[in-house]
Design an enzyme around this catalytic site. Structure first.
Site, PDB file in Angstrom:
ATOM      1  N   HIS A  62     -19.560  22.651  42.575  1.00 52.23           N
ATOM      2  CA  HIS A  62     -19.603  23.570  43.709  1.00 52.23           C
ATOM      3  C   HIS A  62     -18.193  24.057  44.056  1.00 52.23           C
ATOM      4  O   HIS A  62     -18.026  24.772  45.052  1.00 52.23           O
ATOM      5  CB  HIS A  62     -20.189  22.880  44.951  1.00 52.23           C
ATOM      6  CG  HIS A  62     -21.639  22.535  44.848  1.00 52.23           C
ATOM      7  ND1 HIS A  62     -22.577  23.388  44.314  1.00 52.23           N
ATOM      8  CD2 HIS A  62     -22.325  21.431  45.263  1.00 52.23           C
ATOM      9  CE1 HIS A  62     -23.770  22.820  44.388  1.00 52.23           C
ATOM     10  NE2 HIS A  62     -23.641  21.639  44.945  1.00 52.23           N
ATOM     11  N   LYS A  96     -27.166  25.108  47.067  1.00 51.09           N
ATOM     12  CA  LYS A  96     -28.507  25.649  47.258  1.00 51.09           C
ATOM     13  C   LYS A  96     -28.679  27.019  46.603  1.00 51.09           C
ATOM     14  O   LYS A  96     -29.406  27.876  47.099  1.00 51.09           O
ATOM     15  CB  LYS A  96     -28.875  25.726  48.755  1.00 51.09           C
ATOM     16  CG  LYS A  96     -28.595  24.458  49.543  1.00 51.09           C
ATOM     17  CD  LYS A  96     -29.125  23.202  48.849  1.00 51.09           C
ATOM     18  CE  LYS A  96     -30.639  23.168  48.764  1.00 51.09           C
ATOM     19  NZ  LYS A  96     -31.116  21.919  48.076  1.00 51.09           N
ATOM     20  N   SER A 130     -32.552  27.563  52.613  1.00 49.93           N
ATOM     21  CA  SER A 130     -32.655  26.339  51.820  1.00 49.93           C
ATOM     22  C   SER A 130     -31.686  25.281  52.335  1.00 49.93           C
ATOM     23  O   SER A 130     -32.021  24.093  52.426  1.00 49.93           O
ATOM     24  CB  SER A 130     -32.375  26.653  50.348  1.00 49.93           C
ATOM     25  OG  SER A 130     -32.492  25.499  49.550  1.00 49.93           O
TER      26      SER A 130
END
Length: 299
Positions: A101, A46, A131
């Protein structure tokens, strides 16, 4: 569902079982080879991942719109650690755009022996958690976030996918990659996307005209991406991502955290982040303790 039914642990990080597997991690570690001209966007979840999946193909192709108009973003710029990489890697043309990630220390060995370049995108963690909170509500393959108060503790303790935000940031600040890595913030990109695109293009060795920069900026605007079915995740079945609960591309703004944190929550959040960054040689570009305009009541 219980946490262990939704996630599995990889070096103490929680990874969603729906999109990750031991097979996908083995493929990345043993069978995938980085190329010297690969461009990898690295983000904590995010923090602008979907945005970079739009930007990188356009910069690398010098403005060719074909990829973003014909290929879903998860196949056009696949996650290194996810199941889809094995399925689409052979369809990717060089220079390849990739995202991950993963923290620095979990990157596979072939990354370290290559000259592949990394763009690390960092976002204000106060907006990251907001988020993430809404994403957890709409994504069936993630654990229910609970209340906002509960999710703050989960986030700070690293009981969310890919662990603590502070650990992720520190890992990519402590690299020996030299000129192979570029750091940029989500806020820089929001403030002046054409300027950010010039920095990214220069870093990747692409000389783009101002006309091409404008073209890319136009197609990478939140408004454009929100209506692009290849980018807005509307192709994902509702059973996995329920847009009725929250849009995947929700707001794309800076400062939404002001509508969610109470003063007490913000004090707890910022003090925890700052404590975990004590002694670091880098500073954050935001004042996390700023209480201006925070909500009187939390949601």
């Amino acid at each position: 569902m219980a946490t262990e039914e939704i996630y599995f642990k990889h070096h103490e990080l929680l990874l969603p079982k729906e999109t990750h597997s031991q097979e996908s991690l083995t493929f990345l570690a043993r069978d995938f080879s980085f190329k010297d001209d690969d461009a990898i966007a690295v983000t904590y979840p995010k923090s602008g991942t979907t945005w970079m999946q739009e930007i990188l193909p356009l910069v690398l192709s010098e403005g060719d719109l074909t990829p973003i108009q014909t290929i879903p973003n998860w196949d056009r710029v696949p996650w290194l650690e996810e199941n889809r990489l094995k399925e689409v890697v052979h369809q990717l043309s060089s220079p390849r755009a990739l995202v991950t990630h993963f923290p620095f220390q979990l990157m596979p060995q072939s990354f370290f022996s290559s000259k592949a370049k990394v763009i690390y995108v960092m976002r204000n963690p106060k907006d990251v958690i907001v988020s993430s909170y809404y994403f957890h509500q709409m994504a069936a393959f993630l654990e229910d976030p609970g209340t906002w108060e509960e999710f703050i503790d989960k986030f700070l303790e690293g009981r969310v996918m890919f662990g603590k935000w502070t650990d992720h940031v520190k890992s990519w600040k402590h690299t020996d990659l030299g000129d192979r890595i570029m750091h940029i913030t989500y806020e820089q990109m929001i403030q002046d996307l054409p300027a950010a695109l010039r920095l990214i293009a220069n870093f990747l060795g692409k000389k783009l005209s101002e006309e091409v920069i404008k073209k890319i900026a136009d197609h990478c605007s939140f408004k454009s991406m929100k209506v692009n079915i290849m980018s807005n995740f509307s192709l994902v079945p509702k059973m996995y991502m329920d847009a009725d609960k929250s849009q995947f591309l929700r707001k794309g703004i800076v400062g939404d955290w002001k509508k969610h944190f109470s003063s007490e929550q913000l004090a707890h959040f910022s003090s925890t982040i700052y404590k975990e960054l004590e002694g670091e040689h880098f500073t954050l570009p935001w004042n996390l303790s700023d209480t201006a305009e925070v909500a009187d009541v939390h949601t």
